[in-house]
Scaffold this motif. Sequence first.
Motif, PDB file in Angstrom:
ATOM      1  N   ILE A 267       0.808  -1.216   0.000  1.00 26.71           N
ATOM      2  CA  ILE A 267       0.000   0.000   0.000  1.00 26.71           C
ATOM      3  C   ILE A 267       0.846   1.273   0.000  1.00 26.71           C
ATOM      4  O   ILE A 267       0.399   2.326  -0.452  1.00 26.71           O
ATOM      5  CB  ILE A 267      -0.961   0.006   1.223  1.00 26.71           C
ATOM      6  N   SER A 268       2.083   1.208   0.493  1.00 26.93           N
ATOM      7  CA  SER A 268       2.875   2.435   0.651  1.00 26.93           C
ATOM      8  C   SER A 268       3.307   3.038  -0.684  1.00 26.93           C
ATOM      9  O   SER A 268       3.232   4.250  -0.880  1.00 26.93           O
ATOM     10  CB  SER A 268       4.113   2.154   1.509  1.00 26.93           C
ATOM     11  N   SER A 269       3.751   2.215  -1.619  1.00 25.31           N
ATOM     12  CA  SER A 269       4.270   2.725  -2.882  1.00 25.31           C
ATOM     13  C   SER A 269       3.215   3.435  -3.740  1.00 25.31           C
ATOM     14  O   SER A 269       3.471   4.523  -4.260  1.00 25.31           O
ATOM     15  CB  SER A 269       4.920   1.584  -3.679  1.00 25.31           C
ATOM     16  N   PRO A 270       2.011   2.871  -3.914  1.00 33.34           N
ATOM     17  CA  PRO A 270       1.024   3.571  -4.760  1.00 33.34           C
ATOM     18  C   PRO A 270       0.257   4.668  -4.036  1.00 33.34           C
ATOM     19  O   PRO A 270      -0.703   5.203  -4.605  1.00 33.34           O
ATOM     20  CB  PRO A 270       0.076   2.431  -5.172  1.00 33.34           C
ATOM     21  N   SER A 271       0.643   5.028  -2.820  1.00 33.37           N
ATOM     22  CA  SER A 271      -0.112   6.033  -2.063  1.00 33.37           C
ATOM     23  C   SER A 271      -0.232   7.374  -2.801  1.00 33.37           C
ATOM     24  O   SER A 271      -1.317   7.983  -2.791  1.00 33.37           O
ATOM     25  CB  SER A 271       0.494   6.233  -0.673  1.00 33.37           C
ATOM     26  N   PRO A 272       0.825   7.882  -3.472  1.00 33.37           N
ATOM     27  CA  PRO A 272       0.643   9.142  -4.221  1.00 33.37           C
ATOM     28  C   PRO A 272      -0.367   9.008  -5.351  1.00 33.37           C
ATOM     29  O   PRO A 272      -1.139   9.940  -5.620  1.00 33.37           O
ATOM     30  CB  PRO A 272       2.045   9.435  -4.772  1.00 33.37           C
ATOM     31  N   TYR A 273      -0.391   7.837  -5.999  1.00 36.07           N
ATOM     32  CA  TYR A 273      -1.331   7.619  -7.101  1.00 36.07           C
ATOM     33  C   TYR A 273      -2.768   7.555  -6.578  1.00 36.07           C
ATOM     34  O   TYR A 273      -3.698   8.081  -7.202  1.00 36.07           O
ATOM     35  CB  TYR A 273      -1.000   6.323  -7.842  1.00 36.07           C
ATOM     36  N   ILE A 274      -2.945   6.895  -5.426  1.00 38.79           N
ATOM     37  CA  ILE A 274      -4.292   6.776  -4.850  1.00 38.79           C
ATOM     38  C   ILE A 274      -4.786   8.141  -4.383  1.00 38.79           C
ATOM     39  O   ILE A 274      -5.955   8.491  -4.579  1.00 38.79           O
ATOM     40  CB  ILE A 274      -4.295   5.761  -3.692  1.00 38.79           C
ATOM     41  N   GLN A 275      -3.908   8.941  -3.792  1.00 38.69           N
ATOM     42  CA  GLN A 275      -4.306  10.281  -3.354  1.00 38.69           C
ATOM     43  C   GLN A 275      -4.668  11.161  -4.547  1.00 38.69           C
ATOM     44  O   GLN A 275      -5.606  11.969  -4.486  1.00 38.69           O
ATOM     45  CB  GLN A 275      -3.181  10.911  -2.540  1.00 38.69           C
ATOM     46  N   SER A 276      -3.926  11.009  -5.641  1.00 34.01           N
ATOM     47  CA  SER A 276      -4.255  11.742  -6.865  1.00 34.01           C
ATOM     48  C   SER A 276      -5.616  11.301  -7.405  1.00 34.01           C
ATOM     49  O   SER A 276      -6.414  12.123  -7.873  1.00 34.01           O
ATOM     50  CB  SER A 276      -3.167  11.501  -7.917  1.00 34.01           C
ATOM     51  N   PHE A 277      -5.890   9.997  -7.313  1.00 36.51           N
ATOM     52  CA  PHE A 277      -7.183   9.463  -7.757  1.00 36.51           C
ATOM     53  C   PHE A 277      -8.318   9.985  -6.871  1.00 36.51           C
ATOM     54  O   PHE A 277      -9.402  10.314  -7.378  1.00 36.51           O
ATOM     55  CB  PHE A 277      -7.161   7.938  -7.726  1.00 36.51           C
ATOM     56  N   ILE A 278      -8.082  10.071  -5.560  1.00 31.19           N
ATOM     57  CA  ILE A 278      -9.086  10.620  -4.643  1.00 31.19           C
ATOM     58  C   ILE A 278      -9.428  12.052  -5.047  1.00 31.19           C
ATOM     59  O   ILE A 278     -10.601  12.451  -5.081  1.00 31.19           O
ATOM     60  CB  ILE A 278      -8.571  10.570  -3.187  1.00 31.19           C
ATOM     61  N   ASN A 279      -8.397  12.803  -5.393  1.00 31.72           N
ATOM     62  CA  ASN A 279      -8.589  14.188  -5.815  1.00 31.72           C
ATOM     63  C   ASN A 279      -9.455  14.263  -7.072  1.00 31.72           C
ATOM     64  O   ASN A 279     -10.444  15.008  -7.138  1.00 31.72           O
ATOM     65  CB  ASN A 279      -7.219  14.833  -6.067  1.00 31.72           C
ATOM     66  N   SER A 280      -9.092  13.481  -8.091  1.00 30.91           N
ATOM     67  CA  SER A 280      -9.812  13.540  -9.369  1.00 30.91           C
ATOM     68  C   SER A 280     -11.226  12.974  -9.261  1.00 30.91           C
ATOM     69  O   SER A 280     -12.158  13.479  -9.901  1.00 30.91           O
ATOM     70  CB  SER A 280      -9.021  12.783 -10.443  1.00 30.91           C
ATOM     71  N   SER A 281     -11.404  11.899  -8.475  1.00 33.06           N
ATOM     72  CA  SER A 281     -12.742  11.306  -8.352  1.00 33.06           C
ATOM     73  C   SER A 281     -13.683  12.225  -7.576  1.00 33.06           C
ATOM     74  O   SER A 281     -14.883  12.295  -7.867  1.00 33.06           O
ATOM     75  CB  SER A 281     -12.669   9.937  -7.670  1.00 33.06           C
ATOM     76  N   TRP A 282     -13.154  12.932  -6.582  1.00 31.99           N
ATOM     77  CA  TRP A 282     -13.960  13.917  -5.861  1.00 31.99           C
ATOM     78  C   TRP A 282     -14.443  15.013  -6.821  1.00 31.99           C
ATOM     79  O   TRP A 282     -15.617  15.387  -6.813  1.00 31.99           O
ATOM     80  CB  TRP A 282     -13.131  14.526  -4.720  1.00 31.99           C
ATOM     81  N   THR A 283     -13.522  15.490  -7.660  1.00 32.54           N
ATOM     82  CA  THR A 283     -13.870  16.523  -8.650  1.00 32.54           C
ATOM     83  C   THR A 283     -14.900  15.994  -9.647  1.00 32.54           C
ATOM     84  O   THR A 283     -15.849  16.696 -10.025  1.00 32.54           O
ATOM     85  CB  THR A 283     -12.609  16.997  -9.393  1.00 32.54           C
ATOM     86  N   TYR A 284     -14.741  14.736 -10.060  1.00 29.05           N
ATOM     87  CA  TYR A 284     -15.648  14.114 -11.034  1.00 29.05           C
ATOM     88  C   TYR A 284     -17.071  14.023 -10.495  1.00 29.05           C
ATOM     89  O   TYR A 284     -18.047  14.280 -11.218  1.00 29.05           O
ATOM     90  CB  TYR A 284     -15.128  12.724 -11.391  1.00 29.05           C
ATOM     91  N   HIS A 285     -17.208  13.665  -9.201  1.00 30.37           N
ATOM     92  CA  HIS A 285     -18.527  13.454  -8.620  1.00 30.37           C
ATOM     93  C   HIS A 285     -19.153  14.730  -8.071  1.00 30.37           C
ATOM     94  O   HIS A 285     -20.375  14.897  -8.147  1.00 30.37           O
ATOM     95  CB  HIS A 285     -18.455  12.410  -7.496  1.00 30.37           C
ATOM     96  N   TYR A 286     -18.318  15.620  -7.511  1.00 29.61           N
ATOM     97  CA  TYR A 286     -18.872  16.775  -6.803  1.00 29.61           C
ATOM     98  C   TYR A 286     -18.620  18.100  -7.517  1.00 29.61           C
ATOM     99  O   TYR A 286     -19.122  19.142  -7.093  1.00 29.61           O
ATOM    100  CB  TYR A 286     -18.316  16.835  -5.378  1.00 29.61           C
ATOM    101  N   GLY A 287     -17.830  18.102  -8.578  1.00 29.96           N
ATOM    102  CA  GLY A 287     -17.675  19.277  -9.404  1.00 29.96           C
ATOM    103  C   GLY A 287     -16.697  20.317  -8.914  1.00 29.96           C
ATOM    104  O   GLY A 287     -16.468  21.311  -9.603  1.00 29.96           O
TER     105      GLY A 287
END
Length: 491
Positions: A35-55
């Motif tokens: 889980i440690s290595s992809p953490s920056p990618y997952i955080q970036s995904f959290i950012n983009s998915s939040w924007t996708y759903h909530y605008g």
Amino acid sequence: MKNVLKELVGGKALIFIIVLGLGGSFQNGFHLTAISSPSPYIQSFINSSWTYHYGDVPGEKTVTFIWSAVVALYAFGGLIGSMTFRLLTSHLGRKGTMLLNSTIAVVASVIMYISKPSYSFELILVARFLFGFIAGLGGNVHVIYLGESSPKKIRGMVTLTASTFSSLGKLAGQFAVLREILGREEWWNILLCIPTFFCVVQLAVLPFFPDAPRYILIEKGNTEQCRKALQCLWGPGDYKLEIEDMSEEQAFIGEEHNKSLLDLLKDKHLRWPVLSLLVITGCIQFSGVSAVTVFSFNIFLEAGIPEDKVRYVTLGIGASEVIISITCGLFIESVGRRALMWTGFGGMSVIMALITVTLYLKDYSPVIPYITVILIFLFIIFHEAGPAGIAPSLANELFIQSYRPAAFVFTGFLRWLGFTILGFIFPFLIAVLKSLSFVLFSCVCLIAALYVFFILPETKGKTPLEISREFKNIRVCGSSKEDVMCLETKL
């Protein structure tokens, strides 16, 4: 050694151990490191998915909070999984519970995989909780299934394979996150689903194996089915002595099966075994293993190792864990549990004290960071050769059948609660004490070493009833006039 190998290949035991391990503690080991290595990618995904759903773009604190929840839910799931262990094993048996655990792992992987194409960080939270749940439940089932399936003369070696597969899982996770393998942004959801392949293998193969022989005889009362289970696992034979030991324990228990955690804690005859689990499990959690894992990356950088090569050095740590765990398994039946345990804790205590010194003196000489690297490797060696390998089998060996599931619930609760607490307090501990925090870890390891040396009886080659009698020889006595307390033990 030849006799041990002969027993392992005499029946289906070797295949059984491998299948059980890949769907058991291997899962937790993989998820801890992957889980440690992809953490920056997952955080970036959290950012983009939040924007996708909530605008709108989420704030940095929002992303950090969600990522913290992703990490914390794994520990919370592990805690819940370990607490449901007694209930599930009493209704489904050891094999049925392990199969259910693997089924949940498959469901969790499907959820994790579809989280990315569906742009849903909420599904990541659900999947992480389920991954934690199977780690908490599966780790307990794995150890008790092994302990209740193995002859007592090689029980320690067989049970220790749970630690070996956990180390293999960590190594596999460290290997999978390499950029040349799956350590890329577009593959993080696939990376976290990899270990479930082995759960699918377990679902296909484990139904052809019997349930734990001790469970079959003591809880189900089926002597003939127990004998068939032993013959399936360990080869032809009447297993008269093994069955006699189980029958003696069954007669001692009577109708009192599946005691609760409250019953375990209230029974005054079990105070020493319960205290032993509390001390050893607690000391392992606060021994500094997590601290070494967290600091190893920075320490390797300070030692002059290029950043792009540090991952390969951590692979060396993972490989050393596996090698030492296997080596410990070869010697556990000849050396004994107690000796390996107290020397392991003692060595860890000394090394933690030395790491404190080297971290303090790191700026005085370019050689010091390299010494710290060596100490980290030594710390891992002592940890794997002693506490990490022996501790999982304690709940199996210190308690009779009626209390064993409750003992596993107790150790699971302590392990996952300690993991959660340390995750919260460690950053503050480092901020306040800095390198002196390692002195605290050294003291914890020293306490554990002294407890094991003076209190814990040797469990090698003994039945739970024999070990229970050993604990009865430890008693507190005193003179009311002098008000002096003394501890008597024959160890």
